[in-house]
Design an enzyme around this catalytic site. Structure first.
Site, PDB file in Angstrom:
ATOM      1  N   ASP A 121       0.653  -1.072   0.166  1.00 21.60           N
ATOM      2  CA  ASP A 121       0.132   0.565   0.091  1.00 21.60           C
ATOM      3  C   ASP A 121       0.958   1.914   0.312  1.00 21.60           C
ATOM      4  O   ASP A 121       0.504   2.273  -0.645  1.00 21.60           O
ATOM      5  CB  ASP A 121      -0.720  -0.111   1.218  1.00 21.60           C
ATOM      6  CG  ASP A 121      -0.282  -0.255   2.832  1.00 21.60           C
ATOM      7  OD1 ASP A 121       1.358  -0.419   2.609  1.00 21.60           O
ATOM      8  OD2 ASP A 121      -1.030  -0.052   3.802  1.00 21.60           O
ATOM      9  N   ASP A 124       7.253   4.113   3.840  1.00 19.37           N
ATOM     10  CA  ASP A 124       7.699   4.305   4.494  1.00 19.37           C
ATOM     11  C   ASP A 124       9.007   4.359   4.976  1.00 19.37           C
ATOM     12  O   ASP A 124      10.017   5.170   4.204  1.00 19.37           O
ATOM     13  CB  ASP A 124       6.420   4.757   5.969  1.00 19.37           C
ATOM     14  CG  ASP A 124       6.483   4.807   6.470  1.00 19.37           C
ATOM     15  OD1 ASP A 124       6.949   6.682   6.148  1.00 19.37           O
ATOM     16  OD2 ASP A 124       4.996   5.480   7.855  1.00 19.37           O
ATOM     17  N   PHE A 173       0.423  11.469   7.656  1.00 17.20           N
ATOM     18  CA  PHE A 173      -0.664   9.911   8.860  1.00 17.20           C
ATOM     19  C   PHE A 173      -1.520   9.934   7.296  1.00 17.20           C
ATOM     20  O   PHE A 173      -2.576  10.938   7.120  1.00 17.20           O
ATOM     21  CB  PHE A 173      -0.671   9.998   9.626  1.00 17.20           C
ATOM     22  CG  PHE A 173      -0.906   8.013   9.380  1.00 17.20           C
ATOM     23  CD1 PHE A 173       0.047   7.283  10.274  1.00 17.20           C
ATOM     24  CD2 PHE A 173      -2.337   7.771   9.540  1.00 17.20           C
ATOM     25  CE1 PHE A 173      -0.028   5.825  10.324  1.00 17.20           C
ATOM     26  CE2 PHE A 173      -2.432   5.880  10.124  1.00 17.20           C
ATOM     27  CZ  PHE A 173      -1.262   5.533  10.195  1.00 17.20           C
ATOM     28  N   ASP A 180      -5.464   2.359   6.841  1.00 16.99           N
ATOM     29  CA  ASP A 180      -5.590   2.644   8.505  1.00 16.99           C
ATOM     30  C   ASP A 180      -5.309   3.030   8.527  1.00 16.99           C
ATOM     31  O   ASP A 180      -3.714   3.515   9.596  1.00 16.99           O
ATOM     32  CB  ASP A 180      -6.370   1.244   8.970  1.00 16.99           C
ATOM     33  CG  ASP A 180      -5.280   0.328   9.333  1.00 16.99           C
ATOM     34  OD1 ASP A 180      -4.198   0.017   8.520  1.00 16.99           O
ATOM     35  OD2 ASP A 180      -4.614  -0.248  10.709  1.00 16.99           O
ATOM     36  N   ARG A 186     -10.522   1.860   6.338  1.00 15.51           N
ATOM     37  CA  ARG A 186     -10.604   1.354   5.346  1.00 15.51           C
ATOM     38  C   ARG A 186     -10.465   1.407   4.198  1.00 15.51           C
ATOM     39  O   ARG A 186     -10.321   1.269   2.807  1.00 15.51           O
ATOM     40  CB  ARG A 186      -9.719   0.112   5.336  1.00 15.51           C
ATOM     41  CG  ARG A 186      -8.799  -0.273   6.536  1.00 15.51           C
ATOM     42  CD  ARG A 186      -8.351  -2.421   6.713  1.00 15.51           C
ATOM     43  NE  ARG A 186      -7.213  -2.260   7.285  1.00 15.51           N
ATOM     44  CZ  ARG A 186      -6.192  -2.016   7.561  1.00 15.51           C
ATOM     45  NH1 ARG A 186      -5.456  -1.185   6.870  1.00 15.51           N
ATOM     46  NH2 ARG A 186      -5.407  -2.781   8.546  1.00 15.51           N
TER      47      ARG A 186
HETATM   48  P1  IMP Z   1       7.408   0.729   6.550  1.00 16.24           P
HETATM   49  O1  IMP Z   1       7.989  -0.457   7.420  1.00 16.24           O
HETATM   50  O2  IMP Z   1       7.911   1.845   7.479  1.00 16.24           O
HETATM   51  O3  IMP Z   1       7.435   0.987   4.781  1.00 16.24           O
HETATM   52  O4  IMP Z   1       5.387   1.111   6.687  1.00 16.24           O
HETATM   53  C1  IMP Z   1       5.063  -0.142   6.543  1.00 16.24           C
HETATM   54  C2  IMP Z   1       3.370  -0.165   6.512  1.00 16.24           C
HETATM   55  O5  IMP Z   1       2.768   0.617   7.565  1.00 16.24           O
HETATM   56  C3  IMP Z   1       2.137  -0.286   5.742  1.00 16.24           C
HETATM   57  O6  IMP Z   1       2.327  -1.145   4.618  1.00 16.24           O
HETATM   58  C4  IMP Z   1       1.787   0.704   5.908  1.00 16.24           C
HETATM   59  O7  IMP Z   1       0.303  -0.496   6.100  1.00 16.24           O
HETATM   60  C5  IMP Z   1       1.774   1.448   7.250  1.00 16.24           C
HETATM   61  N1  IMP Z   1       1.750   2.934   6.912  1.00 16.24           N
HETATM   62  C6  IMP Z   1       2.993   3.388   6.852  1.00 16.24           C
HETATM   63  N2  IMP Z   1       2.439   5.282   6.130  1.00 16.24           N
HETATM   64  C7  IMP Z   1       1.530   4.615   6.144  1.00 16.24           C
HETATM   65  C8  IMP Z   1       0.199   5.385   7.118  1.00 16.24           C
HETATM   66  O8  IMP Z   1       0.601   6.371   6.641  1.00 16.24           O
HETATM   67  N3  IMP Z   1      -0.940   5.382   6.908  1.00 16.24           N
HETATM   68  C9  IMP Z   1      -1.751   3.804   6.908  1.00 16.24           C
HETATM   69  N4  IMP Z   1      -0.408   2.444   7.407  1.00 16.24           N
HETATM   70  C10 IMP Z   1       0.699   3.108   6.932  1.00 16.24           C
HETATM   71 MG    MG Z   2      -0.730  -1.745   7.037  1.00 16.77          MG
END
Ligand code: IMP
Ligand code: MG
Length: 194
Positions: A121, A124, A173, A180, A186
């Site tokens: 999705d 981050d 965010f 979510d 969602r």
């Molecule tokens: P990462 O491992 O930090 O790259 O983030 C992984 C997961 O965190 C993503 O697959 C999302 O499900 C969740 N995530 C990251 N940023 C957001 C946001 O802004 N809103 C909602 N979920 C997020």
């Molecule tokens: Mg997530």
């Protein structure tokens, strides 16, 4: 915000939007339902071009956040393919990553020798992708490409850069279209900041 949110999905009535959010305020619509639909269609065409007609493609959706994006995307890929899911978790009920990525469900589909499209999705911190890319590479796929609906461009040391990105995202965010906050929002048809 309600009028503004309806601009993100004009077919939603004000009452319908209110019912979906439980009346909680969203900050602003970042990507409208129409903008998302147009971009997903383009991404499907780009992915179709990338793989030959005989490629053994496995689309691996990272649950839960990718479920809406994946279901829209695969309907725009004009190739034979299979779909499976993978479940990892890095956030609790908060809005910042914990850095601790747990693999909660492993795909049952074989990985070896196949062309994997990992569907995420949002990228981050990149922790989730780094962890999963390593685990999948150990299973000897023919190739692994990452397809992300959103990319915040703040990840450092990403070992798998997304080949396909829907939109560059602000660092706010975001919720909706699968994303979510503590499991809420969602099912919003657009992406909004909170
Ligand atoms: P990462 O491992 O930090 O790259 O983030 C992984 C997961 O965190 C993503 O697959 C999302 O499900 C969740 N995530 C990251 N940023 C957001 C946001 O802004 N809103 C909602 N979920 C997020
Ligand atoms: Mg997530």
């Amino acid at each position: 915000m309600n009028d503004h949110a309806r601009a993100g999905a004009p077919y939603l009535t004000e009452a319908g939007l209110l019912a979906r959010t439980g009346g909680r305020e969203l900050k602003s619509v970042v990507f409208s339902a129409d903008a998302i639909a147009g971009r997903v269609r383009e991404m499907g065409a780009e992915i179709t071009q990338h793989y030959g007609p005989d490629a053994d493609v496995l689309v691996l959706g990272l649950l839960k956040g990718s479920f809406i994006f994946l279901s829209d995307l695969v309907r725009h890929i004009d190739r034979p393919l299979h779909v499976d899911f993978i479940v990892a978790s890095s956030y609790g009920a908060g809005t910042t990553t914990s850095g601790d990525v747990k693999l909660l469900y492993d795909p049952t589909a074989p990985i070896e020798g196949r062309h994997i499209i990992l569907v995420e999705d949002i990228v981050d911190s990149g922790n989730t992708i780094n962890r999963l890319a390593r685990a999948l590479e150990a299973r000897s796929p023919a190739s692994i490409e990452l397809c992300a609906m959103l990319h915040k461009h703040i990840a450092e040391g990403l070992i798998l850069e997304p080949r396909w990105v829907g939109f560059d995202a602000p660092t706010d965010f975001l919720v909706g279209y699968g994303l979510d906050h503590a499991e809420d929002f969602r099912h919003l048809p657009f992406v909004a900041s909170i």
